[in-house]
Design an enzyme around this catalytic site. Structure first.
Site, mmCIF file in Angstrom:
data_model
loop_
_atom_site.group_PDB
_atom_site.id
_atom_site.type_symbol
_atom_site.label_atom_id
_atom_site.label_comp_id
_atom_site.label_asym_id
_atom_site.label_seq_id
_atom_site.Cartn_x
_atom_site.Cartn_y
_atom_site.Cartn_z
ATOM 1 N N HIS A 165 64.224 45.836 24.882
ATOM 2 C CA HIS A 165 63.272 45.922 25.995
ATOM 3 C C HIS A 165 63.547 44.877 27.076
ATOM 4 O O HIS A 165 64.057 43.801 26.804
ATOM 5 C CB HIS A 165 61.814 45.835 25.500
ATOM 6 C CG HIS A 165 61.375 44.511 24.964
ATOM 7 N ND1 HIS A 165 60.472 44.382 23.933
ATOM 8 C CD2 HIS A 165 61.677 43.229 25.325
ATOM 9 C CE1 HIS A 165 60.250 43.101 23.690
ATOM 10 N NE2 HIS A 165 60.964 42.382 24.521
ATOM 11 N N GLU A 208 59.189 49.015 26.157
ATOM 12 C CA GLU A 208 59.637 49.307 24.806
ATOM 13 C C GLU A 208 60.444 50.611 24.789
ATOM 14 O O GLU A 208 60.423 51.366 25.772
ATOM 15 C CB GLU A 208 58.416 49.419 23.885
ATOM 16 C CG GLU A 208 57.560 48.140 23.820
ATOM 17 C CD GLU A 208 58.205 47.013 23.030
ATOM 18 O OE1 GLU A 208 59.418 46.797 23.130
ATOM 19 O OE2 GLU A 208 57.467 46.309 22.307
ATOM 20 N N ASP A 267 55.176 40.426 32.988
ATOM 21 C CA ASP A 267 54.206 41.022 32.073
ATOM 22 C C ASP A 267 53.122 40.041 31.646
ATOM 23 O O ASP A 267 53.222 38.835 31.863
ATOM 24 C CB ASP A 267 54.919 41.589 30.835
ATOM 25 C CG ASP A 267 56.050 40.684 30.325
ATOM 26 O OD1 ASP A 267 56.052 39.482 30.668
ATOM 27 O OD2 ASP A 267 56.927 41.175 29.598
HETATM 28 C C1 F6R Z 1 58.702 38.318 28.511
HETATM 29 C C2 F6R Z 1 59.720 39.354 28.599
HETATM 30 C C3 F6R Z 1 60.441 39.820 27.375
HETATM 31 C C4 F6R Z 1 61.354 38.730 26.797
HETATM 32 C C5 F6R Z 1 62.071 39.231 25.544
HETATM 33 C C6 F6R Z 1 62.934 38.158 24.913
HETATM 34 O O1 F6R Z 1 58.159 38.052 29.794
HETATM 35 O O2 F6R Z 1 59.958 39.838 29.646
HETATM 36 O O3 F6R Z 1 61.195 40.958 27.691
HETATM 37 O O4 F6R Z 1 62.291 38.346 27.765
HETATM 38 O O5 F6R Z 1 61.144 39.679 24.610
HETATM 39 O O6 F6R Z 1 62.122 37.162 24.400
HETATM 40 P P1 F6R Z 1 62.759 35.846 23.727
HETATM 41 O O7 F6R Z 1 63.407 35.111 24.831
HETATM 42 O O8 F6R Z 1 61.554 35.125 23.192
HETATM 43 O O9 F6R Z 1 63.707 36.323 22.708
#
Ligand code: F6R
Length: 263
Positions: A138, A143, A67
């Site tokens: 997600h 979402e 993303d």
């Molecule tokens: C970002 C992504 C998101 C994150 C998720 C967890 O490329 O794919 O799905 O993996 O929001 O984020 P953290 O690791 O910051 O808790």
């Protein structure tokens, strides 16, 4: 789906890094799907370290990120392009032309999404997809209520996600409201998924994703439909799992994990 519980976040990230290194060694032309976020920081540190100490060769590898925020340019410090260049691509011997991330600045966003999806198909699909999970369940920026067969498209971020990512931008008001994300369907098409989940803050959502019903309200639960998905978590994130004993038994007994048990 298989679930591997490691003692702490560092051991969990290490296991993920070792699996990726093995993949790249077995197939130097691997197509890797990559994620950003705090959980992944340690994995990229370990891959960089492995490149320097063990000579992991990324010269022929191609990567596709999950993303990118809409409206952030590649040189914006908060863009995912900038995150990847800083934490991984700029520190290993990958050819930058083989690193793909959606362009959040594209004038025609739907066309950019279509182009990205086609590009993934053009290289023959993703061999190994790295994933984290958001507090709302997600994967990528899919979402709640994302269609389980969705492909790359623009998604509006939920207030929860905006709040969660706020500290990285200094303030939630600075977080872009939309992102381009691979779809749940795009992720389900990959050959293998590795989801890394650490910390007690993720315990509740991890239990729902793995052991709860498949639902577009928790898009990570769609991974239950994936033919080869490995969830690697630490003890803190595993706290609410009902099947912990069984997952441990599999890890200790399945030949596939033999090399990794000795670590
Ligand atoms: C970002 C992504 C998101 C994150 C998720 C967890 O490329 O794919 O799905 O993996 O929001 O984020 P953290 O690791 O910051 O808790």
């Amino acid at each position: 789906m298989e679930v591997i519980i490691q003692g702490d976040a560092s051991a969990a990230a290490r296991l993920v890094a070792l699996i990726i290194e093995k993949q790249v060694k077995l197939n130097p032309y691997s197509v890797l799907g990559l994620a950003t976020g705090r959980t992944m920081e340690m994995v990229y540190e370990m891959l960089v370290n492995g490149h320097h100490t063990k000579g992991t060769d990324f010269s022929l590898v191609r990567t596709f990120n999950l993303d990118e925020y809409v409206g952030l340019s590649a040189d914006d410090a908060n863009s995912y392009r900038s995150y990847m260049n800083r934490r991984l691509f700029g520190k290993i011997n990958i050819d930058m032309r083989n690193t793909f991330i959606p362009n959040g600045m594209a004038a025609d966003l739907p066309a950019e999404c279509l182009r990205y999806e086609r590009q993934i198909r053009h290289v023959g699909g993703i061999d190994m997809q790295l994933l984290g999970i958001g507090q709302d369940g997600h994967i990528g920026f899919n979402e709640p209520l994302s269609a389980l067969r969705s492909v790359t498209r623009v998604k509006a971020l939920t207030p929860d996600t905006i709040r969660q990512n706020g500290p990285l931008f200094g303030h939630p008001d600075m977080v872009p409201r939309r992102a381009i994300t691979m779809g749940v369907g795009t992720i389900l098409e990959t050959s293998r998924c590795l989801m890394l989940v650490t910390g007690m803050g993720k315990a509740e959502i991890l239990q729902k994703a793995i052991e709860g019903p498949i639902s577009s309200m928790v898009t990570a639960s769609a991974l239950q439909l994936h033919p080869h998905c490995t969830v690697i978590c630490d003890e803190a994130a595993a706290a609410n799992l009902d099947g912990k004993d069984y997952y441990r038994w599999i890890f200790m007994n399945e030949p596939e994990w033999e090399d990794y048990r000795k670590l």
